[in-house]
Design an enzyme around this catalytic site. Structure first.
Site, PDB file in Angstrom:
ATOM      1  N   GLY B  73       0.830  -1.202   0.000  1.00  0.00           N
ATOM      2  CA  GLY B  73       0.000   0.000   0.000  1.00  0.00           C
ATOM      3  C   GLY B  73       0.862   1.249   0.000  1.00  0.00           C
ATOM      4  O   GLY B  73       0.561   2.236  -0.669  1.00  0.00           O
ATOM      5  N   THR B  74       1.951   1.180   0.739  1.00  0.00           N
ATOM      6  CA  THR B  74       2.878   2.316   0.791  1.00  0.00           C
ATOM      7  C   THR B  74       3.445   2.611  -0.592  1.00  0.00           C
ATOM      8  O   THR B  74       3.511   3.756  -1.022  1.00  0.00           O
ATOM      9  CB  THR B  74       4.020   2.016   1.785  1.00  0.00           C
ATOM     10  N   ASN B 156      -6.644   4.907   9.588  1.00  0.00           N
ATOM     11  CA  ASN B 156      -6.141   3.684  10.223  1.00  0.00           C
ATOM     12  C   ASN B 156      -6.139   3.747  11.741  1.00  0.00           C
ATOM     13  O   ASN B 156      -6.248   2.738  12.404  1.00  0.00           O
ATOM     14  CB  ASN B 156      -4.734   3.366   9.706  1.00  0.00           C
ATOM     15  N   GLN B 184      -7.481   0.922   4.476  1.00  0.00           N
ATOM     16  CA  GLN B 184      -8.278   0.463   5.626  1.00  0.00           C
ATOM     17  C   GLN B 184      -9.722   0.177   5.233  1.00  0.00           C
ATOM     18  O   GLN B 184     -10.539  -0.183   6.078  1.00  0.00           O
ATOM     19  CB  GLN B 184      -8.260   1.528   6.737  1.00  0.00           C
ATOM     20  N   GLY B 205      -2.922  -5.938   0.354  1.00  0.00           N
ATOM     21  CA  GLY B 205      -3.411  -7.245   0.760  1.00  0.00           C
ATOM     22  C   GLY B 205      -3.411  -7.478   2.257  1.00  0.00           C
ATOM     23  O   GLY B 205      -4.229  -8.234   2.785  1.00  0.00           O
ATOM     24  N   THR B 242       9.277  -8.668 -12.152  1.00  0.00           N
ATOM     25  CA  THR B 242       8.480  -9.861 -12.432  1.00  0.00           C
ATOM     26  C   THR B 242       7.261  -9.904 -11.514  1.00  0.00           C
ATOM     27  O   THR B 242       7.386  -9.717 -10.306  1.00  0.00           O
ATOM     28  CB  THR B 242       9.333 -11.133 -12.213  1.00  0.00           C
ATOM     29  N   CYS B 330       5.549   6.560  23.317  1.00  0.00           N
ATOM     30  CA  CYS B 330       6.509   5.543  23.712  1.00  0.00           C
ATOM     31  C   CYS B 330       6.658   4.416  22.704  1.00  0.00           C
ATOM     32  O   CYS B 330       7.655   3.724  22.697  1.00  0.00           O
ATOM     33  CB  CYS B 330       6.120   4.964  25.059  1.00  0.00           C
TER      34      CYS B 330
END
Lengths: 220, 412
Positions: B73-74, B156, B184, B205, B242, B330
């Site tokens: 997705g990125t 998200n 999402q 996916g 490919t 954190c």
């Protein structure tokens, strides 16, 4: 509950190998030592303690309050409360143990405790969690200073000064130290956090030097 | 129960559905041919690739050549935004301005920041306290030089669903390309690109019970982009390399299952989310829901709990077998709290105490009961050890009774 279906591709992750922190940190997180578990305990302990220090804020994500009971310059008890992550809780717990074990530590010795000492006793923290332990020793120094004031030893109070580096935006070496502890390693990253040198370009060489110094100091 | 894992982090990634695994297996070492090869094994690969593209294009209501497979997705978001910027902006000099908004995924935000360094100008629209963009803000941000608008479908972290159809109308009126990050949305929202009205759409996916490492970019016919990856000319010369047949087959299968089960799952998971949200808000004081009370993805429950730090809560939950996530600083690499929660206007201290439960296909009613049983005690312990005691009246508008009820009617 016993008839829960098992998920196909996930297994329980609660085993130490998979844990983000090591077993020592884990132990101090799940079973912290010397903490005050509610307001009532705080009230009770404040009757006998003679030094209190506080550092951080909820907005920063970490806040610690630490109380000490000192007899003849020896720390007999050290209690605390912490808002923060596992390493913040674990390192405060460990620190409270370090200063009270073996009949207690002399305040002069306690002042020498560095973040590295705490991390060493914890057998390591993930690098980006390092800043959490720095708060512990700062809170302790605050409590000891408070004890000095309360016991009339004002001359021993240590004031940690900060030096202004960026003369226009009044950004200090402490701000750079903080940025490095929060994970910044390059001039660009420190600027993202502090805006240092945005106008006062003349300070940039000194900033770069300080970034190297603090990176070496804490992570070298 | 203590020895089982209750996985409530489906917005991070989902388990691969066994039906998807089964569909993929033959393509690893039986039908492993390269679709570019001139023999029957290669042809087998080409057939699988064509079938997958066919399945997906019918779900997205587009033609097969409008689907380009990518590695994530990125990558799709990068390919869309850089691709448009470099083609329209640099090559054709049509303009150098892009509009997006503050709660986008880093895949979009970091890409835009990168383009800023190349000389592009980017407007990051504010959102309201529910995470919604304001359409007037969008209209006002449009300039003559604007070449692209990129606004996500569903968030998200807090689940807010953006008004894509209205955004698309505004973009069309102004002849600006519109990209949406739909990563999402695949399980619960309509992916019909004609209804959405987008020109580019990114999907992957790993959030829809398919494999990780595969995504797609929908690119409306007639739109040119500059490719990120050059080489053998696969995917209409726009994404060389490919074709990863097993992952593409799995992705198509996963999307097919998600689409077939969308209606039922939306209803089932919606009920569970409602139960979890209302259960937490009625048993834990000084807690409130982040995101939109109605226009939210049904699987997302994001709660801010005052006076606690998210990581500590997460680790206690993990200790009891529950996987969730937090917007606390954190757990982030930068040690800054969630940019999404901050963009909704919450102060830092409340952002540190946000916990996200994202439900999914494997989530059961018993699991929700279990979380509702253990969470109040965990919060009590973490609050006990915390020196922080924020004033409820400072969060009055968040903590009102009206905010303790949610309705999850929207969807499909």
């Amino acid at each position: 509950m016993s008839e829960m279906k098992t998920h196909i591709d996930v297994k329980a992750t609660v085993d130490s190998k998979n844990w983000f922190y090591n077993d020592t940190v884990k132990e101090h997180f799940f079973t912290p030592k010397n903490f005050l578990k509610d307001e009532k305990e705080v009230e009770e302990f404040e009757k006998v303690s003679n030094g209190v220090g506080q550092v951080g804020s909820p907005a920063c994500g970490d806040m610690m309050k630490l109380w000490i009971r000192v007899e003849d310059d020896v720390i007999k008890e050290c209690k605390w409360q912490t808002f923060g992550c596992a390493s913040a809780i674990g390192s405060t717990s460990m620190l409270s143990l370090m200063v009270t074990e073996n009949e207690g530590m002399k305040v002069d010795e306690a002042l020498k405790i560095t973040p590295q000492d705490i991390v060493k006793r914890l057998e390591g923290l993930p690098a980006r969690k390092f800043h959490c332990s720095v708060l512990g020793d700062k809170a302790l120094r605050g409590a000891i200073n408070d004890y000095f004031r309360q016991s009339g030893q004002d001359d021993k109070v240590i004031v940690e000064g900060a030096k202004i580096i960026d003369k226009i935006l009044k950004i200090t070496d402490k701000d750079i130290e903080e940025a490095v502890l929060e994970g910044a390693r390059t001039l660009e990253e420190v600027q993202k956090k502090t805006k240092i040198g945005a106008q006062d370009k003349s300070c940039i060489p000194e900033v770069e030097q300080l970034i190297r110094f603090y990176t070496e100091k804490y992570f070298g | 129960m203590e020895n089982k894992t209750v996985y409530l982090d489906n917005a991070a990634t989902t388990a691969v559905d066994p039906r998807v695994v089964e569909a993929m297996i033959p393509y690893f070492n039986e039908n492993y041919g390269n679709p570019g090869s001139m023999h029957s094994l290669g042809l087998g690969g080409q057939v699988a690739l064509d079938n997958s593209r066919e399945k997906i294009s019918s779900i997205l209501n587009c033609s097969t050549e409008e689907i380009l497979f990518t590695g994530s997705g990125t990558e799709s978001c990068n390919m869309a935004i850089k691709g448009v910027a470099h083609h329209l902006g640099k090559k054709l000099k049509k303009g150098n301005h892009i509009i997006t908004q503050k709660t986008e995924h880093h895949a979009v935000l970091e890409t835009c920041e990168f383009l800023e360094k190349e000389g592009f100008e980017v407007t990051y629209l504010d959102v309201d306290r529910f995470g919604m963009v304001n359409l007037d803000d969008l209209k006002n941000a449009i300039r003559e030089e604007t070449i692209l608008v990129s606004i996500m479908y569903a968030n998200n972290e807090i689940g807010t669903i953006q008004p894509l159809e209205e955004i698309s109308d505004i973009c069309r009126e102004n002849k600006i390309l519109f990209h949406t990050d739909a990563c999402q949305a695949g399980n619960y929202l309509d992916l019909d690109v004609e209804k959405i009205g987008c020109d580019l759409l990114s999907l992957n996916g790993s959030k829809i019970y398919g494999p990780k490492g595969v995504g797609l970019l929908y690119l409306r016919k007639g739109i040119m982009i500059t490719p990120l990856i050059h080489g053998g000319g696969q995917e209409r010369r726009l994404r060389s390399g490919t074709e990863n047949i097993p992952l593409i087959v799995g992705f198509a299968k996963a999307l097919e299952i998600a689409t077939a089960e969308k209606e039922g799952e939306t209803e089932r998971i919606g009920k569970l989310s409602k139960k979890l949200t209302e259960g937490i808000l009625s048993t834990i004081p000084k807690a409130f829901l982040n995101g939109h009370p109605e226009k939210r993805i049904v699987s997302n429950v994001n709660i801010s709990i005052l006076d606690v730090e998210g990581e500590a809560v997460l680790l206690y939950l993990d200790h009891r077998g529950v996987c969730a996530s937090t917007g606390s600083a954190c757990t982030s690499k930068t040690l800054d709290p969630s940019h999404v929660i901050l963009a909704t206007g919450l102060p830092y201290e409340a952002a540190h105490g946000s916990i996200r439960f994202s439900l999914g296909r494997n989530t059961t009613n018993e699991e929700i009961d279990y979380v509702l049983e253990i969470l109040p005690e965990i919060i009590k312990n973490v609050r006990g050890i915390s020196p922080v005691n924020l004033k409820a009246e400072d969060f009055k508008e968040y903590l009102s009774e009206a905010n303790k009820k949610i309705s999850l009617g929207v969807v499909a």
